[in-house]
Design an enzyme around this catalytic site. Structure first.
Site, PDB file in Angstrom:
ATOM      1  N   GLY A  87       0.839  -1.203   0.000  1.00 32.32           N
ATOM      2  CA  GLY A  87       0.000   0.000   0.000  1.00 32.32           C
ATOM      3  C   GLY A  87       0.867   1.243   0.000  1.00 32.32           C
ATOM      4  O   GLY A  87       2.041   1.193  -0.379  1.00 32.32           O
ATOM      5  N   GLU A 141      -9.993  -5.828 -25.963  1.00 29.77           N
ATOM      6  CA  GLU A 141      -9.353  -6.834 -25.107  1.00 29.77           C
ATOM      7  C   GLU A 141      -8.208  -7.533 -25.850  1.00 29.77           C
ATOM      8  O   GLU A 141      -7.144  -7.788 -25.284  1.00 29.77           O
ATOM      9  CB  GLU A 141     -10.422  -7.836 -24.634  1.00 29.77           C
ATOM     10  CG  GLU A 141      -9.932  -9.033 -23.841  1.00 29.77           C
ATOM     11  CD  GLU A 141      -9.199  -8.674 -22.543  1.00 29.77           C
ATOM     12  OE1 GLU A 141      -9.194  -7.512 -22.130  1.00 29.77           O
ATOM     13  OE2 GLU A 141      -8.583  -9.597 -21.976  1.00 29.77           O
TER      14      GLU A 141
END
Ligand code: F6R
Length: 611
Positions: free
Chosen positions: A101, A484
């Protein structure tokens, strides 16, 4: 976005940590490190680059102990070198920290601690946590209490695992944002970023919630909430098989996962649609017709490949629901002040259930009063915990960084959801039954497609792998597949590729087309088939190399295209599940030919838990 593991028990900890980090390496792999506590004190060993570098370093050492922790890093603050690799220590070297984080207020904290005499050795935000705990302990606070108090001063988001060499046998873990799961074993406990490394030791898992704090030793695990109250939570029993996460003889996880799609799609619809009664049922999501009729709009929020699934989902759901549907990137949605109220349904689509941008978008929607549903692959992940309803994609663990089976199972989930909405709106059971029948046979069609086309696609990859650029074209439900296909190719082969709606090509990208430009087009029989054919004529007229994914037996397309990849026929809403597979294989074999690191492409990580 890093991998974290901590262990306390009777086993020799180094193999436990390294084995665990191997399963977490998809989360980040620019450096790795472990800390081991034994009678001699705390040993920290770190290495730049992949885990293998750390392993070879450890091979030269005799490091043992049965208490320690490990980390595999994806750099945010500070270069990805050995010095910045976790674990990080305080001035005494006893307080050791690993972190996933970002500590947003690390700079003012660092300045304050430096002024108090603490010496920093790295460029990371994480190191501040070790010194902050040390500072608290310097004034007489005990280790666990010092951690609790330090955490209150942190801003940002974190999953932290902390040990103190002076208190062997105690691991402290804290979560605010990124995931942390605890495995409850017999005479051993283990904490990690996800369940994969725990399964070898236990199937009894506790998910930590945001704001929670856990203290583990060999015999027990205690969890506290943000107000320091003891939390009682029964472990969940996880049925994933550890072997499910292994490569099973395939050269790469990505190839294995491409081949698992028939099974994954089947597992996603099984037990949810009942052809005889024409009914769809979800365990974790239930609306009455009355509840559904209150929705005035649907917003779908996602990132990357999941965002492409969301674009297909829009086609399916809008057709079924006949209310407006918008699709947003998580990173855009949260900042655009969307019009959301209690008549809005927000669907978060996320394989991991931990993507920070998607989660933030969902949080914003929830704050504004929307009902939340998530389409997610990971049981108990953040997205599922905050949602009112969940449709799990039963893809099983996806290890390859490039998403494949997660995508096709997300499409399956959207298809089921669209049938569910049709059911809620009182549509004819016969129509729904027909739609179900088509879904039931899709796994066979996937197997058939892989069997007949894989070799051919591998050959095509050999012909085109030196190309500098690719254009992918599609219309309608196949426009997201063009996006994609382009994403898959760029992320694993590092070839520049763009996806475009075929009808839009003439407004700009057509300028790129010449004899060196391979164009991959999806042109199965949909209502816009003829229009796509006209667009492909425009490519041919400019000498572009045309590779077309088309229906089996499309003789006209065989004449027009340089190469065709034939896929079995199915109804339009299900076609993307089939047409995406050739694009996955093409990207895979091109990347293989180029010698790229397919399962861990450069600069990427599997789970993006930072904004
Ligand atoms: C691409 C890929 C990423 C993810 C994106 C969202 O192959 O895997 O684009 O789709 O990071 O991840 P999830 O679905 O976990 O939210």
């Amino acid at each position: 976005m890093c991998g974290i593991i901590g262990y306390v028990g009777n086993r020799d900890v180094v193999p436990v940590l390294i084995g665990g980090l191997k399963k977490l390496e998809y989360r980040g792999y620019d450096s790795a490190g472990i800390a081991v506590v034994n009678a001699k004190g705390v040993d920290v060993v770190r290495a730049e680059g992949k885990l293998i570098n750390l392993e070879s370093k450890l091979g030269e050492m005799q490091l043992h102990g049965n208490f320690g922790m490990g980390h595999t890093r994806w750099a945010t603050h500070g270069k990805p070198n050995e010095n910045n690799a976790h674990p990080h220590r305080d001035c005494t070297g006893q307080v050791v920290v690993i972190h996933n984080g970002i500590i947003e207020n690390f700079l003012p904290l660092k300045q304050k601690l430096q002024a108090a005499g603490h010496e920093f050795k790295t460029e990371t935000d994480t190191e501040v946590v070790a010194h902050l705990i040390e500072e608290k302990m310097n004034s007489g606070t005990k280790f666990v209490e010092a951690v609790k108090s330090a955490i209150k001063e942190l801003e940002g988001h974190y999953a932290l695992v902390i040990i103190n060499g002076a208190e062997p046998g105690t691991i402290v873990a804290a979560k605010h944002g990124p995931p942390l799961v605890i495995g409850i074993g017999e005479d051993e406990n283990i904490v990690a970023s996800d369940v994969a490394p725990l399964l070898e030791y236990t199937r009894n898992i506790i998910y930590l919630e945001d704001g929670e704090f856990a203290v583990l030793d060999q015999k027990k695990v205690e969890i506290f909430d943000g107000e320091d109250k003891l939390v009682t939570r029964e472990p969940k029993r996880i049925l994933w098989d550890a072997v499910m996460a292994e490569k099973e003889g395939y050269r790469h996880y990505m190839l294995k996962e491409i081949h698992e799609q028939a099974r994954a799609v089947r597992d996603t619809f099984t037990g949810r649609m009942f052809e005889e009664s024409g009914q769809v049922f979800f365990n974790d999501l239930q609306f009455t017709s009355e509840e559904w009729s209150k929705f005035r709009r649907v917003h779908i929020v996602a990132c990357g490949t999941s965002w492409h699934a969301a674009l297909v989902g829009k086609f399916l759901l809008e057709e079924a629901a006949r209310i407006p549907i918008e699709v947003d990137y998580g990173s855009e949605y949260r900042y655009r002040n969307p019009i959301v109220d209690e008549h809005t349904l927000v669907i978060g689509v996320t394989q991991s259930g931990e993507t920070a941008d998607t989660i933030a978008g969902m949080q914003e929607a929830k704050r504004k009063g929307a009902a939340l549903v998530t389409i997610c692959n990971v049981i108990g992940s953040a997205a599922t915990r905050m949602s009112d309803g969940v449709i799990y994609t039963n893809a099983g663990p996806e290890i390859g960084v490039a998403s494949t089976k997660a995508f096709t199972t997300q499409l399956t989930a959207f298809y089921l959801f669209s049938l569910y909405v049709r059911q809620l709106r009182g549509e004819s059971r016969d129509d729904i039954r027909f739609a179900m029948h088509e879904m039931l046979v899709i796994p066979h069609k996937i197997e058939d497609l892989l069997l007949k086309q894989e070799k051919h696609i591998e050959e095509l990859a050999h012909r085109f792998y030196k190309s500098q650029d690719f254009l992918f074209l599609g219309r309608g439900v196949h426009y997201p597949i063009a996006l994609e296909g382009a994403l898959k190719l760029k992320e694993i082969s590092y070839i520049h590729a763009e996806g475009y709606p075929a009808g839009e090509m003439k407004h700009g990208p057509i300028a790129l087309i010449d004899e060196n430009m391979p164009v991959v087009a999806i042109a199965t029989h949909t209502p816009v088939y003829e229009k796509v054919v006209s667009n492909l004529q425009e490519v041919k007229a400019r000498d572009g190399k045309l590779i077309v994914i088309c229906d089996e037996g499309d003789e006209a397309m065989k004449k027009l295209a340089d190469e065709v990849i034939e896929v079995p026929w199915t109804v339009e809403p299900l076609q993307p599940i089939l047409t995406v597979i050739p694009t996955q294989l093409l990207a895979y074999y091109i990347a293989l030919r180029r010698g790229a690191d397919i399962d861990q492409p450069r600069n990427l990580a599997k789970s993006v838990t930072v904004e």
